[in-house]
Enzyme design. Structure first.
Site, mmCIF file in Angstrom:
data_model
loop_
_atom_site.group_PDB
_atom_site.id
_atom_site.type_symbol
_atom_site.label_atom_id
_atom_site.label_comp_id
_atom_site.label_asym_id
_atom_site.label_seq_id
_atom_site.Cartn_x
_atom_site.Cartn_y
_atom_site.Cartn_z
ATOM 1 N N PRO A 2 -89.876 27.097 12.629
ATOM 2 C CA PRO A 2 -90.366 25.890 12.454
ATOM 3 C C PRO A 2 -90.157 25.319 11.010
ATOM 4 C CG PRO A 2 -92.415 27.605 13.112
ATOM 5 C CD PRO A 2 -91.319 27.967 12.042
ATOM 6 N N GLU A 3 -89.327 24.529 10.936
ATOM 7 C CA GLU A 3 -88.871 23.209 9.747
ATOM 8 C C GLU A 3 -89.672 22.052 9.950
ATOM 9 O OE1 GLU A 3 -84.835 24.390 8.461
ATOM 10 O OE2 GLU A 3 -85.330 26.296 9.226
ATOM 11 N N LYS A 51 -93.437 20.063 6.337
ATOM 12 C CA LYS A 51 -93.721 21.165 7.403
ATOM 13 C C LYS A 51 -95.072 21.247 7.608
ATOM 14 C CE LYS A 51 -89.893 24.429 5.861
ATOM 15 N NZ LYS A 51 -89.868 25.740 5.424
ATOM 16 N N ASN A 165 -85.595 28.140 6.035
ATOM 17 C CA ASN A 165 -84.012 28.877 5.676
ATOM 18 C C ASN A 165 -82.696 28.473 7.090
ATOM 19 O OD1 ASN A 165 -84.430 30.625 4.201
ATOM 20 N ND2 ASN A 165 -85.907 32.101 5.006
ATOM 21 N N ARG A 250 -86.664 35.800 2.930
ATOM 22 C CA ARG A 250 -86.063 34.816 3.066
ATOM 23 C C ARG A 250 -84.383 34.923 2.917
ATOM 24 N NH1 ARG A 250 -89.252 30.422 3.031
ATOM 25 N NH2 ARG A 250 -90.322 29.755 1.149
#
Length: 271
Positions: A2-3, A51, A165, A250
């Site tokens: 999810p972004e 987000k 990311n 990350r």
């Protein structure tokens, strides 16, 4: 993952399903709000903020959620089988006569007064997909710490809201710099272009079921998720390393040939 574009899509689906309808079912499966009941209230709108996702209902209340790594909202018709996950992963159920919205694995779920939304999202920088988007403000935010790695600055939602990311890795590849390059060493023309390019990437993907940054049919992404595979531009093997303080995973992908500059040294093989 999810972004900003994922949240934008989820918000649109929820808005179309719930906005303007009276809630006939309300089940908040978080101990703090277990006794809260939104039944009988009309859903006014569903709005994304970076987000974060805000469901506003009459009576001045907002249900705030965040998807983080694997949270999701699913919409079901009456009688449709729920397929978002086992029941113990459900955090919230909101139902109307025509649709039921179910939130799975939501790490953040809180009920607050709409007037207090800033308490949840007021810290965010300009939203890449929102009406408040301002590239000049976002760029100034990033430049506040010239020694900070570009990748970390892009992920900091206080600077600009919506990048995760995937877009961090893809954006740095398109700029031909490593995510570990200090912001202060990024040429001025690159910095300004970064904001324009970030906006474009999320804009073109917010209507798509699958992200595409390459413009190619055979490969959707340039570097993200492609560790060990050849770079689409030069053929060099893509590398991956974690970036940040280690408090969360990350994974960061880059091409060492197309993106020269500071980067972690390759891990040495152990005997």
């Amino acid at each position: 993952m999810p972004e900003g574009d994922t949240v934008w899509q989820a918000t649109r689906r929820l808005h179309e399903a719930l906005a303007g309808h009276v809630l006939t079912r309300s089940d908040l499966r978080v101990p703090k709000y277990a006794l809260s009941d939104l039944t009988g209230r009309t859903v006014l709108d569903v709005t994304p903020r970076g987000k974060h996702l805000l469901i506003r209902v009459e009576g001045g209340l907002t249900l705030h959620s965040h998807l983080r790594m694997d949270g999701s909202w699913r919409i079901y018709a009456p009688g449709e089988r729920w397929r978002g996950g086992p029941d113990h992963q459900i955090r919230v159920i909101l139902g109307t006569e025509e649709r039921t919205a179910v939130g799975y694995r939501l790490p953040v779920l809180e009920l607050l007064h709409t007037a207090d939304e800033d308490r949840a999202v007021g810290h965010l920088g300009p939203d890449l997909l929102g009406p408040d988007w301002n590239p000049g403000t976002a760029l100034a935010n990033i430049r506040r710490d010239p020694d900070r790695a570009l990748g970390e600055a892009l992920l900091d939602q206080r600077n600009l809201a919506g990048i995760g990311n995937v877009y961090k890795s893809e954006l740095c590849f398109l700029l031909r710099v490593t995510p570990w390059l200090p912001v202060g060493r990024l040429p001025a023309e690159y910095a300004a272009h970064a904001m324009t390019l970030a906006k474009k990437l999320l804009d073109v993907n917010r209507e798509r079921p699958q992200r595409v940054t390459t413009g190619r049919r055979d490969q959707n992404l340039f570097v993200y998720g492609r560790a060990g595979r050849p770079c689409l531009r030069c053929g060099t093997r893509i590398r991956v390393a974690n970036q940040g303080d280690g408090s969360r995973e990350r994974p960061t992908y880059w091409c060492p040939a197309c993106q020269p500059g500071p980067a972690p040294s390759p891990a040495r093989p152990t005997n």
